[in-house]
Design a protein around this motif. Structure first.
Motif, PDB file in Angstrom:
ATOM      1  N   ARG A   1       0.802  -1.235  -0.036  1.00  0.00           N
ATOM      2  CA  ARG A   1       0.068   0.056   0.008  1.00  0.00           C
ATOM      3  C   ARG A   1       1.012   1.291   0.018  1.00  0.00           C
ATOM      4  O   ARG A   1       0.458   2.321  -0.595  1.00  0.00           O
ATOM      5  CB  ARG A   1      -0.959  -0.117   1.247  1.00  0.00           C
ATOM      6  N   ASP A   2       1.916   1.366   0.697  1.00  0.00           N
ATOM      7  CA  ASP A   2       2.814   2.473   0.889  1.00  0.00           C
ATOM      8  C   ASP A   2       3.734   2.803  -0.518  1.00  0.00           C
ATOM      9  O   ASP A   2       4.097   3.876  -0.509  1.00  0.00           O
ATOM     10  CB  ASP A   2       3.750   2.547   1.897  1.00  0.00           C
ATOM     11  N   ASN A   3       3.563   1.686  -1.493  1.00  0.00           N
ATOM     12  CA  ASN A   3       4.116   2.056  -2.682  1.00  0.00           C
ATOM     13  C   ASN A   3       3.070   2.241  -3.842  1.00  0.00           C
ATOM     14  O   ASN A   3       3.504   2.193  -4.877  1.00  0.00           O
ATOM     15  CB  ASN A   3       4.905   0.957  -3.164  1.00  0.00           C
TER      16      ASN A   3
ATOM     17  N   LYS B   1      11.780  12.996   0.782  1.00  0.00           N
ATOM     18  CA  LYS B   1      11.686  11.573   1.621  1.00  0.00           C
ATOM     19  C   LYS B   1      10.172  11.574   2.349  1.00  0.00           C
ATOM     20  O   LYS B   1      10.132  11.430   3.583  1.00  0.00           O
ATOM     21  CB  LYS B   1      12.871  11.408   2.296  1.00  0.00           C
ATOM     22  N   GLU B   2       9.079  12.194   1.691  1.00  0.00           N
ATOM     23  CA  GLU B   2       7.895  12.187   2.259  1.00  0.00           C
ATOM     24  C   GLU B   2       7.129  10.645   1.862  1.00  0.00           C
ATOM     25  O   GLU B   2       6.186  10.708   2.590  1.00  0.00           O
ATOM     26  CB  GLU B   2       6.934  13.145   1.472  1.00  0.00           C
ATOM     27  N   PHE B   3       7.678   9.952   0.744  1.00  0.00           N
ATOM     28  CA  PHE B   3       6.935   8.673   0.750  1.00  0.00           C
ATOM     29  C   PHE B   3       7.677   7.698   1.378  1.00  0.00           C
ATOM     30  O   PHE B   3       8.948   7.712   1.821  1.00  0.00           O
ATOM     31  CB  PHE B   3       6.849   8.444  -0.753  1.00  0.00           C
ATOM     32  N   GLY B   4       7.126   6.360   1.724  1.00  0.00           N
ATOM     33  CA  GLY B   4       7.985   5.499   2.500  1.00  0.00           C
ATOM     34  C   GLY B   4       8.744   4.596   1.721  1.00  0.00           C
ATOM     35  O   GLY B   4       9.488   3.808   2.165  1.00  0.00           O
ATOM     36  N   GLY B   5       8.718   4.825   0.432  1.00  0.00           N
ATOM     37  CA  GLY B   5       9.401   4.156  -0.586  1.00  0.00           C
ATOM     38  C   GLY B   5       9.333   4.445  -1.984  1.00  0.00           C
ATOM     39  O   GLY B   5       8.585   5.543  -2.112  1.00  0.00           O
ATOM     40  N   PRO B   6       9.581   3.850  -3.027  1.00  0.00           N
ATOM     41  CA  PRO B   6       9.272   4.236  -4.356  1.00  0.00           C
ATOM     42  C   PRO B   6       7.820   4.102  -4.876  1.00  0.00           C
ATOM     43  O   PRO B   6       7.237   3.345  -4.264  1.00  0.00           O
ATOM     44  CB  PRO B   6      10.049   3.264  -5.207  1.00  0.00           C
TER      45      PRO B   6
ATOM     46  N   ASN C   1       8.688  -4.567 -11.566  1.00  0.00           N
ATOM     47  CA  ASN C   1       9.000  -5.363 -10.402  1.00  0.00           C
ATOM     48  C   ASN C   1       7.583  -5.979  -9.513  1.00  0.00           C
ATOM     49  O   ASN C   1       7.428  -6.863  -8.852  1.00  0.00           O
ATOM     50  CB  ASN C   1       9.792  -4.768  -9.361  1.00  0.00           C
ATOM     51  N   ILE C   2       6.570  -5.313  -9.895  1.00  0.00           N
ATOM     52  CA  ILE C   2       5.226  -5.526  -9.194  1.00  0.00           C
ATOM     53  C   ILE C   2       4.425  -6.373 -10.206  1.00  0.00           C
ATOM     54  O   ILE C   2       3.247  -6.804  -9.906  1.00  0.00           O
ATOM     55  CB  ILE C   2       4.505  -4.357  -8.872  1.00  0.00           C
ATOM     56  N   ILE C   3       4.981  -6.549 -11.492  1.00  0.00           N
ATOM     57  CA  ILE C   3       4.056  -7.469 -12.295  1.00  0.00           C
ATOM     58  C   ILE C   3       4.291  -8.844 -12.191  1.00  0.00           C
ATOM     59  O   ILE C   3       5.735  -9.239 -12.036  1.00  0.00           O
ATOM     60  CB  ILE C   3       4.395  -6.891 -13.912  1.00  0.00           C
ATOM     61  N   ASP C   4       3.280  -9.570 -12.058  1.00  0.00           N
ATOM     62  CA  ASP C   4       3.312 -11.075 -11.931  1.00  0.00           C
ATOM     63  C   ASP C   4       3.569 -11.526 -13.444  1.00  0.00           C
ATOM     64  O   ASP C   4       2.538 -11.698 -14.007  1.00  0.00           O
ATOM     65  CB  ASP C   4       2.143 -11.665 -11.233  1.00  0.00           C
TER      66      ASP C   4
END
Length: 207
Positions: A86-88, A147-152, A188-191
């Motif tokens: 969710r954070d990404n 750096k306001e987001f938790g990650g990319p 990277n998030i594609i299955d």
């Protein structure tokens, strides 16, 4: 943190679909902020910025979109899953926090000059809102720098409206959203195993 899974449909030229089925999607290119701000990118951003676009759980919208774009050329619709934390993801569908944070960023007086520059380079047309996409790109890169987001940010999603054949034939295109669209920013998030060609059911698409 548990991964979320979303099923997407993506329309493309038949030749591209054949390559994707064999080799997977090509690397997703996100231009650097300098090229975006100067308007020197090779292609304009989509409404949700740069990325691989797909409709959530709706093959009919993917079909209607690619049928119009290809204009007689052979095309196919692919489906695939994405998995993300969710954070990404930027969620402009039902995350009030994401909506408000973006709005506050735009309304900050320090963004006035940047927004003016982007408005000179891009515009929102009836088919594609490139200005919205450029502003989102500037927002993402600025927030990453701070750096306001938790990650990319691996994807952006929003409600969308894709014209159907009935609307186009009647010259009466509604603005009420009829689906949810994702702009996938990372392979990277594609299955990869889930990618396949859809057997289009014309009766279903006409409903």
């Amino acid at each position: 943190m548990e991964l979320e899974t979303v099923h997407l449909f993506h329309g493309t030229y038949k030749k591209n679909a054949e390559i994707i089925n064999k080799q997977g999607f090509k690397a997703i290119d996100i231009p650097n902020v300098g090229k975006i701000n100067s308007g020197t990118v090779k292609s304009k951003p989509g409404s949700l910025g740069f990325g691989l676009y797909g409709f959530k759980d709706n093959q009919g919208l993917a079909f209607n979109y690619i049928k119009r774009v290809c204009n007689g050329t052979d095309y196919e619709v692919l489906c695939f899953d994405i998995q993300f934390h969710r954070d990404n993801i930027l969620n402009f569908v039902d995350s009030i926090d994401d909506m408000m944070l973006f709005q506050h960023w735009k309304e900050n007086p320090s963004r006035k000059k940047l927004l003016k520059i982007l408005k000179c380079k891009y515009h929102n047309g009836t088919k594609q809102h490139s200005l919205d996409g450029a502003i989102l790109e500037a927002y993402i890169q600025d927030m990453m720098r701070l750096k306001e987001f938790g990650g990319p940010i691996d994807a952006v999603c929003s409600a969308t409206h894709t014209p159907t054949d009935v609307e186009l034939n009647n010259n009466n295109i509604a603005m009420v959203p009829n689906g949810i669209e994702y702009a996938v920013r990372s392979n990277n998030i594609i299955d990869k195993v889930s990618v396949k060609t859809v057997d289009i059911d014309s009766n279903q698409l006409e409903e």
